[in-house]
Design an enzyme around this catalytic site. Structure first.
Site, short mmCIF file in Angstrom:
data_model
loop_
_atom_site.label_atom_id
_atom_site.label_comp_id
_atom_site.label_asym_id
_atom_site.label_seq_id
_atom_site.Cartn_x
_atom_site.Cartn_y
_atom_site.Cartn_z
N LYS A 15 13.98 -15.33 -8.81
CA LYS A 15 13.71 -14.36 -9.89
C LYS A 15 12.77 -14.97 -10.92
O LYS A 15 11.82 -14.34 -11.37
CB LYS A 15 15.01 -13.94 -10.61
CG LYS A 15 15.93 -12.99 -9.91
CD LYS A 15 15.43 -11.57 -9.81
CE LYS A 15 14.62 -11.34 -8.59
NZ LYS A 15 15.22 -11.14 -7.31
N GLU A 38 18.62 -17.54 -5.59
CA GLU A 38 18.18 -16.23 -6.06
C GLU A 38 17.72 -16.32 -7.53
O GLU A 38 16.73 -15.69 -7.91
CB GLU A 38 19.34 -15.22 -5.89
CG GLU A 38 19.10 -13.83 -6.44
CD GLU A 38 17.88 -13.11 -5.87
OE1 GLU A 38 17.29 -13.56 -4.89
OE2 GLU A 38 17.50 -12.08 -6.47
N HIS A 59 19.38 -36.94 -3.09
CA HIS A 59 18.50 -37.10 -1.94
C HIS A 59 17.06 -36.68 -2.24
O HIS A 59 16.33 -36.32 -1.34
CB HIS A 59 19.06 -36.32 -0.74
CG HIS A 59 20.43 -36.77 -0.37
ND1 HIS A 59 20.69 -38.00 0.19
CD2 HIS A 59 21.64 -36.17 -0.54
CE1 HIS A 59 21.99 -38.14 0.37
NE2 HIS A 59 22.59 -37.04 -0.07
N ARG A 61 5.54 -0.29 -5.92
CA ARG A 61 5.48 -1.08 -4.69
C ARG A 61 4.49 -2.23 -4.80
O ARG A 61 4.49 -3.12 -3.96
CB ARG A 61 5.07 -0.17 -3.53
CG ARG A 61 6.11 0.90 -3.23
CD ARG A 61 5.52 1.97 -2.36
NE ARG A 61 5.17 1.48 -1.04
CZ ARG A 61 5.93 1.60 0.02
NH1 ARG A 61 7.09 2.17 -0.08
NH2 ARG A 61 5.54 1.14 1.19
N LYS A 70 6.60 -4.48 -3.61
CA LYS A 70 8.02 -4.11 -3.51
C LYS A 70 8.46 -4.03 -2.05
O LYS A 70 9.53 -4.48 -1.69
CB LYS A 70 8.22 -2.75 -4.19
CG LYS A 70 9.65 -2.24 -4.16
CD LYS A 70 10.49 -3.05 -5.10
CE LYS A 70 11.96 -2.68 -5.05
NZ LYS A 70 12.79 -3.82 -5.51
N GLU A 130 9.23 -15.31 -9.52
CA GLU A 130 8.60 -14.00 -9.28
C GLU A 130 8.03 -13.39 -10.55
O GLU A 130 6.91 -12.90 -10.55
CB GLU A 130 9.64 -13.00 -8.74
CG GLU A 130 9.92 -13.09 -7.26
CD GLU A 130 10.99 -12.08 -6.83
OE1 GLU A 130 10.79 -11.41 -5.83
OE2 GLU A 130 12.04 -11.97 -7.51
N TRP A 133 -3.03 -2.70 -1.53
CA TRP A 133 -2.64 -4.07 -1.81
C TRP A 133 -3.46 -4.91 -0.86
O TRP A 133 -3.27 -4.85 0.36
CB TRP A 133 -1.14 -4.24 -1.55
CG TRP A 133 -0.56 -5.53 -2.00
CD1 TRP A 133 -0.18 -5.88 -3.26
CD2 TRP A 133 -0.26 -6.66 -1.17
NE1 TRP A 133 0.33 -7.15 -3.26
CE2 TRP A 133 0.30 -7.65 -2.01
CE3 TRP A 133 -0.40 -6.94 0.19
CZ2 TRP A 133 0.70 -8.89 -1.53
CZ3 TRP A 133 0.00 -8.17 0.67
CH2 TRP A 133 0.54 -9.13 -0.19
N ASN A 142 -2.01 2.31 5.78
CA ASN A 142 -1.13 1.18 5.46
C ASN A 142 -0.96 0.37 6.72
O ASN A 142 -0.87 0.93 7.82
CB ASN A 142 0.26 1.68 5.05
CG ASN A 142 0.27 2.30 3.67
OD1 ASN A 142 -0.74 2.34 3.01
ND2 ASN A 142 1.44 2.79 3.27
N GLY A 143 -0.84 -0.94 6.59
CA GLY A 143 -0.65 -1.79 7.77
C GLY A 143 -1.88 -2.62 8.04
O GLY A 143 -2.77 -2.73 7.18
N CYS A 174 0.82 -1.22 0.00
CA CYS A 174 0.00 0.00 0.00
C CYS A 174 0.85 1.27 0.00
O CYS A 174 1.94 1.29 0.57
CB CYS A 174 -0.88 0.02 1.23
SG CYS A 174 -1.95 -1.41 1.38
#
Ligand code: G6P
Length: 610
Positions: free
Chosen positions: A487, A483, A506, A27, A605, A490, A75, A100-101, A2
């Site tokens: 990527k 990483e 394994h 964001r 973000k 995402e 969001w 926000n929150g 948000c």
């Protein structure tokens, strides 16, 4: 996640609010809204699901006006993506709120406010803020007083901005757990959840502290701490670049940010490492005295930043001789852990506002860590302000949700930290020179690596119809494989998993077939021969491999293996160098799949709620 923008001015603030929202789009969000107050007390609200542009079009159609206004990108957390759940929320057509929150006790508040006769128009926790403030306006002298009383009833996190139709001259704001920054103008003032939103109108900022409540008018700013006492907060002149929001000719921010890496790594090193000597105070005043006492390092972070910590552990133990643990912040904060004496707590964060990482830092202070250091990209952010020491990466604003240049500058910072801690733990001259020389060569090596882009563009075609993939690495390349997998998932939505290649037998070997591409990172290091054996294990089971290999590593392309040569590099910078081709691979796969590269679905973000 948000975003909040607010303004109290004499002029019409619609464009300022919209520009602010656009600058926060990176964001991640799913709806947006604006409430405007005119000096005569007319209150209007416009909300839309989808992009800020849809909101802008609606505001243009209605020729909206207002000299005091609040705006928000939402969001979704509580309640689906609908116009009714988008902010601002009203109470009794009088109070308007953006938030926000998460108000964690919203259910209890909702029940008690409903019993008092308040009708809820949305499924959000935020609407409880509006009604609580409205209820407390009765018996309060001002909006400020009502908000000060209201926040005492909220559990959870909030950065909130509130307007009262009956007093268009001000907004009242409150911060606990979600950041808010006041922007100072000339005869006008602003509020936002991120300074980026306000850079077109001001460079002078006050970062509110935890528990602060403030009343903002065109000409005055009155701040009160959590006990209601008036407080002064420092005014900070921002040096964040104004035009960081431009794509600079690239199709996406992510591609721009990938290509900026040689420059931002160079910036991060500048005046910090001269020859093989570290400059004073690059981790903050008194850092050296603290480092002299440190025997153990605990790293906590989330997402890509966590992978930077995972990589750093290899370096800190191998070169600096300091024991190191790395943990995901959301685990660390809810676990009873044992604190090793003389431990340094390190948080890593691009934004400096990630809720779990911030909570982990606050916990560490309570349970007896010797000191805290943050490796962070945003000056003035909560992590920077609340940590004892800070190393600022100089990545510049990172807009793409999927982190790229922040990661490589974090790793650069960690190699400098390895040198700094190593000085106190008998690091050999040979290791010191190896790291220093490798760092000095890093920007040029990254430039060379970016030049292999074309091969990767072609390669991406082969991934476009795949649903799963496996990334393999060994040693300090294992976190780089993690990483790389992050990527790809995402931004291209392809399921990707990473394994330390010694773990193949394994379990993951059972997955190998010609529908599962296997991506291998293979620098020419002491583990190369072991890695080659793992590659053969995959080949023997009909797997198709894509090997990013050192030009000297002697891999040959054939029917089952495609080799992409990466410029030769040695020592500790190899993980940083091998990150780039994996970023590019994800980018080009996402491009072919037509996803929203810079704002991938469901992601944000800056994750300011847990
Ligand atoms: C979100 C972002 C990631 C980032 C993570 C941690 O998930 O989408 O790119 O790595 O948060 O963020 P931080 O700002 O703490 O590095």
């Amino acid at each position: 996640m948000c975003g909040i923008v607010g303004a109290v001015a004499e002029r019409n603030v619609v464009e300022i609010l919209l520009e602010g929202l656009k600058r926060l789009e990176y964001r991640g969000y799913d709806s947006a809204g604006v409430a405007l107050l005119q000096p005569n007390g007319t209150l209007t609200r416009t909300r839309r699901t989808g992009k800020v542009q849809a909101l802008a079009d609606a505001l243009a159609d209605s020729e909206a006006l207002g000299s005091t206004g609040i705006a928000h990108t939402r969001w979704a957390t509580h309640g689906g993506v609908t116009e009714a759940n988008a902010h601002p929320h009203y109470s009794s057509e009088r109070i308007a709120v953006v938030h926000n929150g998460i108000i964690e006790n919203y259910q209890a508040l909702r029940e008690s406010l409903s019993a008092d006769g308040y009708h809820f128009e949305s499924d959000t926790d935020t609407e409880t803020i509006a009604h609580t403030v409205h209820k407390l306006m009765d018996g309060s002298e001002s909006l400020l007083q009502a908000v000060q009383k209201a926040v005492k009833t909220f559990h959870g996190a909030y950065g909130t901005v509130i307007m009262d139709k009956q007093d268009p001259s001000k907004v009242v704001v409150a911060r606990s757990g979600s950041p808010l920054v006041i922007g100072l103008g000339l005869g006008e003032n602003f509020i936002a959840s991120d300074q980026m939103a306000l850079l077109p109108v001001t460079r002078r900022f006050i970062f509110l502290e935890e528990g602060d409540v403030a009343e903002i008018t065109r000409r005055t700013i009155a701040i009160y701490d959590k006990d209601g006492n008036p407080v002064e907060r420092e005014i900070i002149e921002s040096n964040v670049e104004h035009d960081a929001g431009d794509k600079g000719g690239y199709r996406h921010y992510m591609l721009k940010e990938i290509h900026e890496q040689p420059t931002v790594v160079r910036n991060t090193l500048q005046n910090r490492l001269v020859g093989n000597t570290l400059s004073a105070d690059i981790f903050g005043k008194g850092a050296d005295d603290i480092f002299a006492t440190i025997k153990h390092v605990q790293i906590v972070a989330c997402g890509t930043s966590y992978h930077a910590g995972m990589t750093a552990r290899y370096w800190l133990e191998q070169y600096a001789g300091v024991t190191c643990n790395v943990e995901i912040a959301s685990e660390f904060r809810y676990r009873k852990s044992v604190v090793t004496p003389n431990s340094l707590l390190i948080t890593i964060s691009q934004s400096g506002e990630t809720a779990d990482t911030l909570a982990a830092l606050r916990l560490a202070k309570e349970i007896g860590y010797t000191a805290s250091l943050t490796i962070c990209n945003v000056p003035g952010s909560s992590l920077v302000r609340e940590s004892d020491l800070a190393f600022m990466t100089r990545a510049g604003a990172e807009i793409g949700v999927a982190s790229t240049k922040a990661f490589t500058t974090q790793l650069t910072g960690f190699l400098l930290l390895t040198l700094a801690l190593g000085q106190h733990h008998n690091m050999s001259d040979a290791d010191k020179n190896t790291i220093s020389e490798a760092l000095q060569s890093l920007p040029a090596k990254l430039e060379e690596t970016l030049a292999i882009t074309q091969g990767i563009e072609d390669l991406a075609e082969e991934f476009a119809d795949k649903n799963h993939s496996l990334f393999l690495g060994r040693g300090d390349q294992y976190p780089i494989a993690m990483e790389g997998a992050l990527k790809l998932k995402e931004i291209s939505y392809i399921h990707a998993e990473a394994y330390a290649s010694g773990e193949l037998k394994h379990g993951p070997l059972a997955l190998i077939d010609d529908e599962m591409p296997v991506i291998v990172v293979a620098p020419n290091n002491e583990l190369l021969e072991k890695l080659k054996s793992n590659v053969e294990e995959v080949r023997a089971r009909g797997g198709i491999m894509y090997v990013f290999a050192d030009s000297d590593a002697q891999f040959e392309s054939d029917d089952t293996m495609r080799v992409i040569n990466v410029p030769h590099c040695e020592g500790p910078i190899a993980p940083i160098v091998y990150t780039l081709p994996l970023q590019l691979l994800s980018y080009y796969v996402a491009l072919i799949k037509g996803t929203d590269v810079d704002q991938p679905r469901n992601l944000a973000k800056s994750v300011t709620v847990e």
